[in-house]
Scaffold this active site. Structure first.
Site, PDB file in Angstrom:
ATOM      1  N   HIS A  60       0.913  -1.192  -0.012  1.00  0.00           N
ATOM      2  CA  HIS A  60      -0.050   0.098  -0.004  1.00  0.00           C
ATOM      3  C   HIS A  60       0.958   1.291  -0.044  1.00  0.00           C
ATOM      4  O   HIS A  60       1.836   1.300   0.792  1.00  0.00           O
ATOM      5  CB  HIS A  60      -0.906   0.126   1.342  1.00  0.00           C
ATOM      6  CG  HIS A  60      -1.829  -1.076   1.250  1.00  0.00           C
ATOM      7  ND1 HIS A  60      -1.498  -2.378   1.827  1.00  0.00           N
ATOM      8  CD2 HIS A  60      -3.289  -0.894   1.162  1.00  0.00           C
ATOM      9  CE1 HIS A  60      -2.559  -3.315   1.738  1.00  0.00           C
ATOM     10  NE2 HIS A  60      -3.621  -2.604   1.169  1.00  0.00           N
TER      11      HIS A  60
ATOM     12  N   HIS B 205      28.516  -1.989   9.304  1.00  0.00           N
ATOM     13  CA  HIS B 205      27.368  -1.112   9.016  1.00  0.00           C
ATOM     14  C   HIS B 205      26.654  -2.097   8.117  1.00  0.00           C
ATOM     15  O   HIS B 205      26.793  -3.448   7.713  1.00  0.00           O
ATOM     16  CB  HIS B 205      27.627  -0.071   8.327  1.00  0.00           C
ATOM     17  CG  HIS B 205      28.561  -0.184   7.303  1.00  0.00           C
ATOM     18  ND1 HIS B 205      28.178  -0.171   5.698  1.00  0.00           N
ATOM     19  CD2 HIS B 205      29.869   0.037   6.876  1.00  0.00           C
ATOM     20  CE1 HIS B 205      29.146  -0.194   4.953  1.00  0.00           C
ATOM     21  NE2 HIS B 205      30.085  -0.220   5.650  1.00  0.00           N
TER      22      HIS B 205
END
Length: 325
Positions: free
Chosen positions: A9, A170
């Site tokens: 959506h 990371h």
């Protein structure tokens, strides 16, 4: 290769597609399909069909949708009914799930196999702080390194990746590289980080499920590398902030053959011959010493990137430094 459709959506699917690209690199046969406020179910179904038609292999399709029972799920399910022997749908799409799917496509050839494989990654990616808010059994992991600690087994480390990266542990490292080389331990080798309690804690908390993360000074890592009694079966990923620490490690006896050069941050007095690598004269001299020591350079941010030529990069950096004088 299994085609992947991200359906949601609104623009959520587009956003998670972009996030996945930043972490794992550009991907083929992946499409984002969005249901916008002005559109209806038929519009979405037409988009899904167009996305499927663009894939190289339309027999194996995996749908990652935002919500079970929502319109993206319902429309994907209508198409799925005629292909349930090959296609698969997973709801509750999140970024860890997508990254796991990207990695799985490198070795798995069916949508069913990938769908089953990524469920744990999607669940384990949901965490909370403070940790005491988690259910008692939430800490159980089933990632690639789970159950593989083998602490105390005779033998030495196997070095599956040694990487120079200013950012250390990371997203690109914790997901893309971890899925590619499958370490049991991620070891940040840095005197500076070992002295910094905050950075050290952040790194150990950022380890992916099933993989232990550690921070050690360079001299201590050299001692660990010489220990052939306690690290048998351990697959180590070493992360360095800079080439100077790598040279210390190599000269100290850590048996590295290849250095992955992923990121070197720009600072005053450095030139930047590539998007992610910056050098001063000391850096260039150190890389030349590493080359003389017989090390190879694997210059790329993520596994899917093409390898850059380190000799050409160093030559360009040297020329740019001369211009600054």
């Amino acid at each position: 290769m299994v085609g992947i459709i991200l359906a949601s959506h609104g623009e959520f699917a587009e956003g998670i597609l972009q996030s996945g690209k930043m972490i794992f690199g550009e991907q083929e046969n992946v499409k984002a399909v969005t249901l916008m406020p002005s559109e209806g179910p038929d519009d979405l179904r037409a988009k899904l069909k167009d996305a499927i038609a663009s894939f190289d292999n339309q027999d194996e399709v995996l749908f990652l949708v935002d919500l079970w029972g929502g319109t993206p799920f319902n429309q994907a399910n209508m198409l799925f009914e005629e292909h349930k022997d090959k296609w698969a749908i997973v709801a509750g799409m999140n970024l860890p799930m997508l990254i796991e799917a990207y990695g799985a496509r490198l070795s798995m050839e069916s949508a069913h196999e990938i769908a089953a494989y990524i469920l744990n990654a999607g669940k384990e990616g949901v965490k909370v702080k403070p940790e005491e808010l988690e259910p008692a059994d939430a800490g159980k992991t089933s990632g690639a390194g789970a159950g593989q600690s083998n602490a105390g087994t005779p033998g030495s480390f196997e070095y599956v990746l040694a990487r120079i990266d200013s950012r250390l542990l990371h997203g690109q490292v914790a997901t893309a590289w971890t899925k590619t080389v499958n370490p049991t331990r991620i070891i940040v080798v840095s005197d500076d980080v070992a002295r910094d309690k905050l950075r050290k804690n952040l790194i150990t908390q950022a380890s992916p499920p099933g993989v232990k993360a550690h921070v050690v000074p360079v001299d201590h890592m050299i001692k660990l590398a010489k220990d052939d009694q306690h690290f048998g079966g351990q697959r180590a990923m070493l992360l360095f902030e800079n080439p100077k620490d790598v040279l210390r490690a190599v000269e100290g006896g850590i048996p590295l053959k290849t250095i992955n050069v992923g990121s070197m941050a720009h600072s005053l007095g450095k030139v930047q011959p590539s998007k992610v690598l910056a050098f001063n004269q000391e850096d260039i001299d150190i890389f030349n010493k590493l080359k003389q020591a017989g090390l190879n350079f694997d210059v790329r941010k993520v596994p899917n990137d093409s390898k850059a030529n380190m000799d050409e990069i160093l030559k360009k950096a040297q020329e740019e430094l001369k211009k600054l004088k």
